[in-house]
Design an enzyme around this catalytic site. Structure first.
Site, short mmCIF file in Angstrom:
data_model
loop_
_atom_site.label_atom_id
_atom_site.label_comp_id
_atom_site.label_asym_id
_atom_site.label_seq_id
_atom_site.Cartn_x
_atom_site.Cartn_y
_atom_site.Cartn_z
N GLY B 8 0.83 -1.20 0.00
CA GLY B 8 0.00 0.00 0.00
C GLY B 8 0.86 1.24 0.00
O GLY B 8 1.39 1.62 1.03
N ILE B 9 1.05 1.83 -1.16
CA ILE B 9 1.96 2.99 -1.21
C ILE B 9 1.20 4.26 -1.53
O ILE B 9 1.56 5.02 -2.43
CB ILE B 9 3.15 2.77 -2.16
CG1 ILE B 9 2.65 2.32 -3.53
CG2 ILE B 9 4.11 1.76 -1.57
CD1 ILE B 9 3.74 2.35 -4.58
N HIS B 11 -0.21 7.86 0.44
CA HIS B 11 0.58 8.91 1.09
C HIS B 11 1.41 8.39 2.25
O HIS B 11 2.57 8.76 2.41
CB HIS B 11 -0.35 10.02 1.56
CG HIS B 11 -0.99 10.76 0.43
ND1 HIS B 11 -0.26 11.57 -0.42
CD2 HIS B 11 -2.26 10.81 -0.01
CE1 HIS B 11 -1.07 12.08 -1.33
NE2 HIS B 11 -2.28 11.64 -1.12
N VAL B 12 0.83 7.53 3.08
CA VAL B 12 1.58 7.03 4.24
C VAL B 12 2.68 6.08 3.81
O VAL B 12 3.84 6.21 4.18
CB VAL B 12 0.63 6.35 5.25
CG1 VAL B 12 1.42 5.78 6.42
CG2 VAL B 12 -0.42 7.33 5.74
N ASP B 33 1.63 -2.38 -4.53
CA ASP B 33 0.38 -1.62 -4.55
C ASP B 33 -0.56 -2.20 -5.60
O ASP B 33 -0.10 -2.75 -6.61
CB ASP B 33 0.67 -0.15 -4.86
CG ASP B 33 -0.49 0.76 -4.44
OD1 ASP B 33 -0.42 1.30 -3.32
OD2 ASP B 33 -1.45 0.92 -5.22
N ARG B 89 -12.73 6.81 11.33
CA ARG B 89 -11.83 5.87 10.66
C ARG B 89 -12.52 4.53 10.36
O ARG B 89 -12.06 3.77 9.54
CB ARG B 89 -10.58 5.64 11.51
CG ARG B 89 -9.72 6.89 11.64
CD ARG B 89 -8.44 6.64 12.42
NE ARG B 89 -7.63 7.86 12.51
CZ ARG B 89 -7.64 8.69 13.55
NH1 ARG B 89 -8.38 8.42 14.61
NH2 ARG B 89 -6.88 9.77 13.55
N ASN B 97 -10.74 -3.64 5.10
CA ASN B 97 -10.99 -5.03 5.47
C ASN B 97 -10.86 -5.93 4.22
O ASN B 97 -10.20 -6.98 4.24
CB ASN B 97 -12.41 -5.11 6.06
CG ASN B 97 -12.72 -6.48 6.59
OD1 ASN B 97 -11.84 -7.31 6.70
ND2 ASN B 97 -13.98 -6.70 6.91
N HIS B 176 -7.30 3.77 18.34
CA HIS B 176 -6.86 4.85 17.45
C HIS B 176 -8.12 5.34 16.75
O HIS B 176 -8.38 5.04 15.59
CB HIS B 176 -5.80 4.34 16.46
CG HIS B 176 -5.34 5.40 15.49
ND1 HIS B 176 -4.82 6.61 15.88
CD2 HIS B 176 -5.33 5.42 14.13
CE1 HIS B 176 -4.49 7.32 14.81
NE2 HIS B 176 -4.81 6.62 13.73
#
Lengths: 305, 305, 305, 305
Positions: B8-9, B11-12, B33, B89, B97, B176
């Site tokens: 998963g590329i 922004h984070v 990704d 979130r 998921n 979180h």
């Protein structure tokens, strides 16, 4: 104390900001953007990061008066959508030109007398316009220009020989745009002159294709991620570090060329005064013609501003 | 050799990648990704950067089989638009998921046996789901959880006293997400217990308002820039470094809590095995109730998956 | 631009110099030593290193006039043989006192108006003497004092619990010498109050023995290598970075104490002005008595100068 | 995880250790020395430093069995007094040769199968001896050789033109000793061939004098500080980083030369396998003769072992 300013905190500007913060390079950092909400958000995000870093950077936003004693000011703005539609960095000119018209007087008024490093496209024209409109000495205003295109040349050539891009020397010269070219005569691979070495290795290089891959390096990145950020920000930060430590770093950047009376990507030496001097390297007659052509391209487009 | 993977590329993920490259932390880095074009573009941009860096990182893309000997795997995915619309979130849950369902078997199949650090939201539930579905030991799978919210607490409290956020100790605990809370009883300012110190200084702190500012820290950043990246990436990289050097770093992260049988943000010690142990710090009965409430919130939402 | 000066380039001074160079912290560095040949050699050796580093530091030697615009000046001198023979840092006093008498007027004459960080032993007395003799404000002159002894406390306590020394908080206070003491009441291990936590863990700590190990930490290192360098230089550089970035770092250092009218190791906050303020933390009556005793020890020895 | 070993922690070895720790390069570090007290003291001093650093390095001492899974092993030993008396690195041979005879079997026995980087003098002979006696493949054992002498060449030539030593390319080749020479034909200054450029600039360079200054660079440093440390340690660490990140770094190091059947300083490419290949650069016939002479010098001295 190292104090930096960044005007325009889009992808490039904020990546410069993050680099200066995460590597502990900046003691103080001023962020300025037309979008105040963006400036606030980036300041918060960078401050969240700092509770987890060993170093500290004071981050202030939106205050031109802080530029007074800034050492290095990055100008990083753009309207990438315009560029993407047309495939030319000149398509951003209308927007970025207006932006420079707006910020140049504010820079001047702040009393800023440091070094400006510009990444805004079209880089050569905007840098020149910025120098003229701020009235800062030519030495003190330069652009990243073909420093990035040279990094791309190093990457693409390195791939041909399975070597590290750091071991490719040489230059991409001219416009940070379509009329740029690689000065193949000076490119070396692990210290071997490229053209000769490729022959020895039995490699039949298609120089035109390689050059096209370099020239379109930015577009390849744009296509996949919608902008470019890491390469250009890394170039900009390296130049800033060279200024701060008076490193006399030799590299191609966009600076004033007397012969053609224009800013253009050419080898220069970067130190505490910004451009210490242009480094006149030998190139072939053919390369000289390409350089002249590129200079004329920049000038003629600049004239239409 | 330090080998990292990132699935998963956005922004984070890519900010983690850039941090590992620009600071020379990673020797090898695998980017994966769903959007292959994005992976190609980020690889190119990071490679352009490397011609200007002193360090080298080998960057490969889209190859799950490379995860086999990866030391640290970051899972960073999200559908921020969903989260932004609803302000929660959990709104990302449906998307993330599904993503975990897709990647977990591939991680398993690769033979990966390192440490997973998850930043995907809703962080506690996704981390737990990831641990269960990969079958990796609980120790080896943890989430950034309230490590970021604690950084925000440090920032917000520091501002009240004009001190450095690094000199604020204490924890934000729990989810979180909205049910998180600050364990004020353990917060210190320059080594002074906060509550007492504020009184001494004649400061009448509105703890509920401060807590709301911390809890909404992410949204403040989202509103201005459309996502968060620098704070969270810096937290994730710090945790990774703690694992690699077996630093026995004590900090709040999302890991398995036996009492409540759920992943949740709680103080733990991070080392070469991932979560070395949970660090049971003293909190007040009121804080215990909030922790229980937060655990139940996570569990009940998790049950609806 | 970050400009540093170092007077006295023995083991400590030159390790500070190397740290500033190899980590790219300093843009400019002035080295001054009574032994000119040593200054020349260290300059050459550091310059040899720089061809292999990505960053550049301008290194000049033996020129007091360069101190005029230095941001941070380290004073690092010593006659370690004297200290080693007697086992007391006061044994160096005769030598280092004479040294300060020699250099203080030169510092004054240079027009220096930055921050002085002193590591010279006996640290508290020499720092005070230096402040008085240069006439610089008390804020601007401080010593590493018990910042190093606190690091040693962290190391020794961490070992007892198999945790990272970074996760031990608290202070060694008083003289950087035999009358120092650990303020056990404020020491924490992974955020747990030490004394209570040790009991919980069933550990029967011999606090006197631990304190002796801390106090003799320097001698243990001396015995094996003939001097100490890495711990002390790392402390000094961290303090310098806090000043440059105005980090408001809270830590124990040797600075002026009004109550006892002497320099002594006590918690303070370090920022751009040097000592921003003393941080008055709670200690027990017993600890207060030890602090008073240590202050009197420093004063009485200082009086014999 | 990056794991390093250092055998011999005199000035060079311990400076390598400190560099790996202070820059956060090493996750784990094994220090071994004949003087156990010294090993204990350096371990303590480096641990004291770590309470003040953001990164962690696990430091163990005196345990050869730990070498089993070490990635990079530095061999750094010497008897500098012998060298100083005679002005020749061969004077250390008797001592260092005996040292290698002692440690080689222990390295072998540990099951070590990483890369050895040797700085022990006489570097070429000792590295060869070490390779032979451990039975490790030639690729996996190399010496810093003229990598340091090349840094000195860069420094001395840079000084002539007031440029940064990083902008001088080219090689010092042959023995890391008196028979070394500069291959002037390949030296460039800001990308200009040196000899030609000097003429253009009207500089009448005394190449023999410059070469002598380079060759005696080590002695100049020895005279002033009694040993050399920062230049050589920086070279060694840079090589280690190239191995860990498979950087394919092109540089002159001491490695096996087939033509002359000896270890000698020559351009090579360093990556994960150690020496990936020798880089055969063009040199003049005169330079070839000097190279041959240097190779024979090494061989004849080696034969007398």
């Amino acid at each position: 104390m190292r104090k930096f300013g960044i005007i325009g905190i889009g992808h490039v500007g904020v990546t410069i900001a993050y680099t200066l913060v995460t590597k502990g390079i900046a003691d103080e950092l001023i962020l300025i953007d037309n979008n105040e909400g963006k400036a606030v958000a980036e300041q918060l995000d960078l401050q969240d990061a700092q509770a987890r870093l060993d170093t500290t950077t004071q981050i202030k936003i939106q205050d031109y008066s802080e530029l007074k004693d800034v050492d290095i000011l990055f100008l990083t703005a753009g309207k990438i959508d315009a560029a993407k539609e047309t495939g030319s960095r000149w398509a951003e000119f209308e927007f970025t030109n207006a932006m420079v018209k707006e910020v140049a007087p504010k820079i001047k008024e702040s009393g800023f007398n440091g070094i400006v490093i510009d990444t805004t496209n079209p880089c050569d024209a905007i840098t020149q316009y910025l120098q003229t409109s701020t009235g800062l000495p030519q030495q003190q205003v330069f652009g990243t220009g073909t420093f990035l295109d040279t990094a791309r040349m190093q990457r693409v050539v390195a791939k041909q020989f399975n070597v590290n891009s750091k071991n490719i020397a040489g230059y991409t010269l001219g416009e940070h745009g379509d009329s740029q070219f690689v000065a193949w005569s000076g490119v070396t691979v692990n210290s071997h002159p490229l053209v000769e070495f490729a022959k020895q290795q039995g490699k039949n290089l298609d120089y035109a294709a390689i050059e096209e891959e370099i020239r379109k390096g930015g577009w390849s990145v744009y296509q996949g991620k919608g902008y470019t950020s890491y390469g250009i920000a890394t170039c900009a930060v390296k130049l800033a570090q060279a200024v701060l430590s008076d490193a006399q770093l030799e590299c191609p950047v966009s600076c004033y060329n007397e012969e053609f009376d224009t800013y253009i990507g050419q080898p220069a030496v970067v130190g505490k005064n910004g451009i210490e001097y242009v480094n006149h390297v030998s190139i072939t007659d053919d390369e000289k013609a390409k350089f002249k052509n590129s200079a004329e391209t920049i000038k003629s487009k600049f004239a239409t501003m």
